[in-house]
Structure formats: C-alpha cells, structure tokens
Design an enzyme around this catalytic site. Structure first.
Site, short mmCIF file in Angstrom:
data_model
loop_
_atom_site.label_atom_id
_atom_site.label_comp_id
_atom_site.label_asym_id
_atom_site.label_seq_id
_atom_site.Cartn_x
_atom_site.Cartn_y
_atom_site.Cartn_z
N THR A 275 -3.54 -1.61 -7.97
CA THR A 275 -4.14 -0.43 -8.22
C THR A 275 -3.47 0.98 -8.48
O THR A 275 -2.29 1.14 -7.90
CB THR A 275 -5.27 -0.16 -7.22
OG1 THR A 275 -6.23 1.13 -7.62
CG2 THR A 275 -4.86 0.17 -5.99
N SER B 181 -10.28 -0.92 0.27
CA SER B 181 -11.21 -1.91 0.09
C SER B 181 -10.67 -3.20 -0.38
O SER B 181 -11.43 -4.16 -0.62
CB SER B 181 -12.33 -1.19 -0.70
OG SER B 181 -13.02 -0.32 0.19
N GLY C 173 -12.78 -2.72 -8.09
CA GLY C 173 -14.18 -2.02 -7.84
C GLY C 173 -14.02 -1.09 -6.74
O GLY C 173 -15.47 -0.67 -6.54
N GLY C 174 -12.85 -0.44 -6.55
CA GLY C 174 -13.11 0.76 -5.34
C GLY C 174 -13.74 0.30 -4.31
O GLY C 174 -13.68 -0.91 -3.68
N ARG D 260 0.81 -1.22 -0.12
CA ARG D 260 -0.06 0.05 -0.05
C ARG D 260 0.90 1.30 0.06
O ARG D 260 1.95 1.27 0.87
CB ARG D 260 -0.85 -0.07 1.40
CG ARG D 260 -1.72 1.14 1.33
CD ARG D 260 -2.91 1.18 0.29
NE ARG D 260 -4.09 1.88 0.79
CZ ARG D 260 -5.06 2.18 -0.45
NH1 ARG D 260 -4.88 1.85 -1.77
NH2 ARG D 260 -6.07 2.82 -0.26
N THR E 189 -8.97 -0.29 -10.41
CA THR E 189 -8.19 -1.29 -9.79
C THR E 189 -8.31 -2.52 -10.66
O THR E 189 -9.03 -2.46 -11.47
CB THR E 189 -8.79 -1.52 -8.40
OG1 THR E 189 -8.77 -0.38 -7.80
CG2 THR E 189 -8.00 -2.45 -7.59
N ASP F 260 -7.67 8.11 -1.10
CA ASP F 260 -8.38 7.56 -0.31
C ASP F 260 -8.51 7.60 1.12
O ASP F 260 -9.03 6.76 1.99
CB ASP F 260 -7.58 5.77 -0.42
CG ASP F 260 -8.23 5.23 -1.64
OD1 ASP F 260 -9.35 5.74 -2.09
OD2 ASP F 260 -7.88 3.92 -1.83
#
Length: 580
Positions: free
Chosen positions: A411, A460, A486-487, A107, A393, A433
């Site tokens: 993503t 997510s 898909g967010g 991340r 993503t 985010d």
C-alpha cells in the site's frame, strides 16, 4: 473522501453469485468452467499485466518470492493509486520444504524525532485529516522493497536484478492506462489534483490521460534500474533518498523525516498470529498488522450457528455484522506497534474470551452505540482511538512449483498516497494511519496507536494463509492463500470470504463475490446488491446502515486441490488468477 463505486450491474451479479454454494476442499478438483485452474503454480493479482509478470517469473523457474518482486514492480507502475516503491507491505510466507510460516513486515516507520503531537497544527489542535494526508508529515519511511529484498535473500531462486526487467521495459516503452488508474487520475480526490499528479497525468497537449492511452514513466524505469542494481539502498540512500527528503520538507506542513531515518530502516521478520477455526488453522500478520482483527471475528463466530444458516439467511449476516463490531472494537482499542505498547493478542484470541463475546449476540445483540471493547487477559488501560485509516491498497497471492506460498498486501495508504511524487513514484501517507489525537480527551490515557518516533502505525492489512488442522491443533498442509485491499475494511472483507469458503463451503469466485458488509461502531456499510432483508434486520437493531462508502474489496484467493490449484480474483477490480 470520494471513492470508486461498484457499478450497479456488477452489484447485481454479486447478489446472484451469493446463491452459489458448491463445495470445495483440499481433495476436490473443481471443473475449469468455474475457476482458473493450474497444475504447477499460480498467481492472482490486482492487474493482468502484474499477474502476467509474476507468472512469467514462475515459468522461468522462479520462486513465489521472486514472482512477488516482479508483481510489485509492475503494480507500482500500473496501480500507483494503490502501492509502489514509496509504500509498505506485509507478506505472509509459507516454506514448502520446512513447512514454516513467517511474516515479512515492511510497514513504514515514523521519523525518529516524531512526538505524539506530530499532527498538531500551530493552534495546538490536530490537523484536519485531509490536511494531514497532503502534508509532508504524512510520509513514513517506505518498507515494501526492503521487505521483499530480505525475503528474496532467504527464498529467491532467480537473480534480484532480473525481476525488474518487465516493469522497467513497460515503464520505458509505455503501457496502456488501466481503467482503475484512469478513474483515480481523473477523479476529484485531492491527491489527484496535486502539482505532481497533474504533471504526471497530463499529456503534452494539456489534456489528461484516459483509459487505454499509452503512458510512459521513464523516471520510474530509471529508479527500477537503480533498485535492481542496489536493492533497497537505492531508495533509502543516495540520490533518491535526497529527493524523498526534499519532497517531504516542502510546504504545506513540511515533515521532519531525515536521510538518517531512511538509511536506518530495517524490515522485521515476525512469527505469524495463528488460531484454529473449524477444521483449519488460519495464520496472518501479528500486530501492528490486521491479522488479530480477522481472527477475533472468526473466534466469535465459531460460537454461533452461522455455518448452519448459510449465505441466504439474513440472520447469518446479522451475526457477521455483530461479530465484526465486537472484533473491531477490541482491535481499534488495543492494537498498536508491539515494540512500543503491550498488545493483548493471546487474550483477544482466547477461545473462552471469544465465546464470552459471542454471548452478546445470543441475547438482544450488541448495543447500537459504539460497542464496548472487552477486557481480554493482559489488557492495559488505553485511550479511545481516533484513527481514520482510509484505503489505497492492493493485494496478491502466489504459489510456486515447490509449494511455497505468498500472500502479500501492499500500500501507499490513501489513493496516490500523499499526492507527492519523486523519481517516478508516489510517496505514502502512511503516518495518517496513526491516531491523530494521541490521547483520550476525557481521561488523558494515551491511545495505543498514538504517534511516536520510529513507531509503525497500526494496519488493517491481513494477508492470510490457511492450513489443515492436525489432531493436536497445529497447522498441517497448506490449503489456501487469501487477502484483500480496502483500508480498514480489509478485516471484514477477509473474514467474510473465509466464512463463505469455510463455513458455507462456497466456490472461490462465489465466496469472494458475496456482498460486503463492514460494521464498526453503530455504522454498517452494506454493499449495493445485498439482500434487502439484511438491511431491514440491521436497521431494526438501531444501526446506521448506509450504501458502501469504503474502498471496494479486491480479494484474491488460491486454493490447493488434489490435482493442483484453483484461483479467483474479485470481480470488483481488474484482477485475474492465472497459472500453468
């Protein structure tokens, strides 16, 4: 922000697929007429070119992690709207020999000098969301390649440098522009209209590239050559790092990311968050990943009769929507980077707590207004979250010939990230985010997902591995790898597919093709093609029901059988499942 819509014909196919309910299981080999089947190893990825690159690596004796590196390198070329060298990722990895599952967390991180008011404008108010995305402040330190590099050092079989050959060759020699890439590049989304995007997607004659036309990206090929030789240092130090920092510091709203922020980045190796569900144990990324959201929804549903109702019962979908609203309420309120805030994961997944949440479904249902977050054990006071979290993503799953498995979601955040490119790839806008407003405007309590220096934004992304449940409740043999892009809808997409596969015992293609229902707060997004009775029931509860306004799912699944593997890719996208 405009999104690609599911064609009406496909939606109709999805509705008919929902009626399919044939069973699967770890000991059941399904006929090849309904699934992609493999004996030794399998890949399911969002683009055929990427899947072929991964399968080629597996056939050469590579591991699941080796294949993941090759797949990501190709996806960054043929799906730049979704992921790439400038983005981040979560990988859930299972070691077939040691039977251990770990999370490789790539991340992105905020600049070390970022403050809670990082996304405030000169007027002292939060920037508009689109302005934040297009600003130099939206980019976090990219971590996908760094996470893959660490995973490869532990689990790779083939040389790191060999895994980029296919993508480098395609970038240099050219590749046919895929449909989704063409749709995004020729859309009206602002990230496709930036100077960098216009330059990349415009031919010498001044017209835009379209589907099927040969595209080349020599700058990407050159960057891959550096990454193949140097690993993530090629992106986080040296020339490419200089280019990243220079691009981020450009107007409008320049960022403050430094070369020191890039050079100091390290991915995290975490324990997964796991919980039993029916006869299985499901494992996914711990916070700031999205696994706890998926698992709480399933924990709530375990106390309902959804399994007995089946996919053709509107009441089953109402139960799913209401459980989703409750699970999202807790996740949105309590989840942030656990290195900065206390996240009550154990409390959120406690069976007694989830059973208590499920009782709200047994009465009149959850109130149509914003459903109240609960009070799980060890919960702390937190401000109301104001995180938008759009989607840009991709996802893939892999199993190799030694039983190792990868489920990886990767993503650049929004479509084409921030719309800023360097050296052939897009930079992420992952820092949007975070909650753009860092504190509750009424109470002043800080949001769990507020910006802070070096903090990772909430995600997510929920790449999942499923195991048989032993008598003691622990994870046994690997059964399944699954996940989706898909967010913020990822959590609902993955939970829906798991309900279809586990509770309703549907075949993989049918389960992932079920119409998507995403319920957060009073808003429910119902995909076109869903049963009208479901929509009527949701509206009767006072909910705001609309046609799908989010990013389409891109579910991929591989299931272990007695004779090998079966796999499926979401028909809403271009993905395939292939193996040998």
């Amino acid at each position: 922000m405009p999104r690609t819509r599911l064609p009406a014909l496909m939606a109709a196919l999805l509705l008919s697929a929902a009626a399919v309910g044939q069973s699967w299981g770890a000991e059941k080999a399904l006929p090849p007429t309904t699934h992609d089947v493999a004996v030794h190893a399998m890949v399911a990825a969002a683009n055929p070119l990427a899947a072929e690159a991964g399968l080629r690596v597996l056939k050469q004796g590579g591991s699941a992690v080796d294949a993941a590196v090759a797949i990501q390198a190709v996806l960054g070329l043929v799906e730049p709207q979704s992921s790439g060298l400038g983005g981040g990722a979560f990988m859930t990895f299972y070691d077939g020999k040691t039977h251990k599952t770990v999370i490789y967390d790539g991340r992105e991180k905020a600049p070390s000098a970022a403050t809670p008011q990082y996304f405030f404008g000169p007027d002292g108010k939060p920037l508009g969301f689109l302005n934040a995305i297009l600003s130099g402040r939206s980019e976090g330190v990219p971590g996908a390649i760094a996470a893959l590099y660490v995973a490869h050092k532990a689990h790779g079989r083939l040389p790191w440098a060999s895994l980029f050959i296919q993508a480098e060759t395609m970038a240099g020699d050219g590749f046919p522009m895929p449909q989704r890439m063409s749709d995004a590049a020729n859309s009206r989304i602002p990230m496709a209209q930036t100077p960098d995007s216009i330059a990349y997607f415009t031919k010498p004659d001044g017209t835009r590239y379209h589907v099927g036309e040969l595209m080349k990206n020599p700058a990407y090929a050159a960057t891959l050559k550096r990454v193949a030789a140097e690993g993530p240092a090629a992106l986080l130090t040296g020339k490419v790092a200089d280019d990243i920092v220079a691009k981020i510091h450009q107007e409008p709203n320049p960022g403050i990311l430094t070369k020191e922020d890039l050079a100091s980045y390290q991915p995290t190796i975490d324990e997964p968050v796991c919980r039993p569900y029916r006869a299985y144990v499901i494992c996914a990324p711990s916070p700031p990943g999205g696994g706890v959201g998926v698992l709480e929804i399933l924990g709530i549903l375990e106390s309902t009769d959804i399994a007995a109702r089946g996919p053709n019962d509107p009441q089953a979908w109402l139960e799913f929507a209401e459980a989703s609203r409750l699970g999202y309420a807790d996740r949105d309120h309590y989840v942030g980077d656990p290195k900065f805030v206390s996240v009550p994961v154990k409390g959120m997944l406690d069976p007694a707590y989830d059973a208590g949440r499920a009782k709200l479904l047994e009465t009149a249902g959850v109130a149509p207004g914003l459903p109240p977050f609960g009070t799980p054990a060890a919960a702390t006071v937190a401000g109301i979250d104001q995180t938008a979290e759009p989607g840009g993503t991709t996802h893939f799953v892999i199993v190799d010939d030694e039983g190792n498995a990868v489920s990886m979601t990767t993503t650049v955040e929004s479509v084409f990230g921030s719309g800023r490119m360097v050296d052939g790839f897009y930079l992420n806008n992952q820092l949007t985010d975070f909650s753009l407003s860092p504190a509750d405007p009424q109470t002043g309590a800080p949001a769990q997902n507020a910006v802070a220096g070096g903090k990772r934004p909430r995600s997510s992304m929920a790449p999942v591995l499923v195991f048989e449940k032993r008598p003691d409740g622990s994870a046994g043999r690997l059964v399944m790898a699954i996940g989706s892009p898909g967010g913020n809808s990822i959590i609902a997409y993955v939970a829906k597919a798991l309900v279809g596969l586990i509770d309703w015992k549907m075949e993989p293609k049918a389960a992932i093709s079920l119409p998507n229902i995403v319920a957060r707060g009073a808003n429910v997004s119902v995909e076109k093609g869903a049963d009208p009775r479901v929509i009527e029931l949701l509206k009767a509860k006072g909910l705001n029901v609309s046609a799908d306004a989010g990013e389409n799912s891109g579910l991929h699944v591989i299931i272990r059988t007695k004779t090998g593997y079966i796999g499926a890719a979401d028909p809403r996208r271009e993905g395939v499942a292939i193996g040998y």
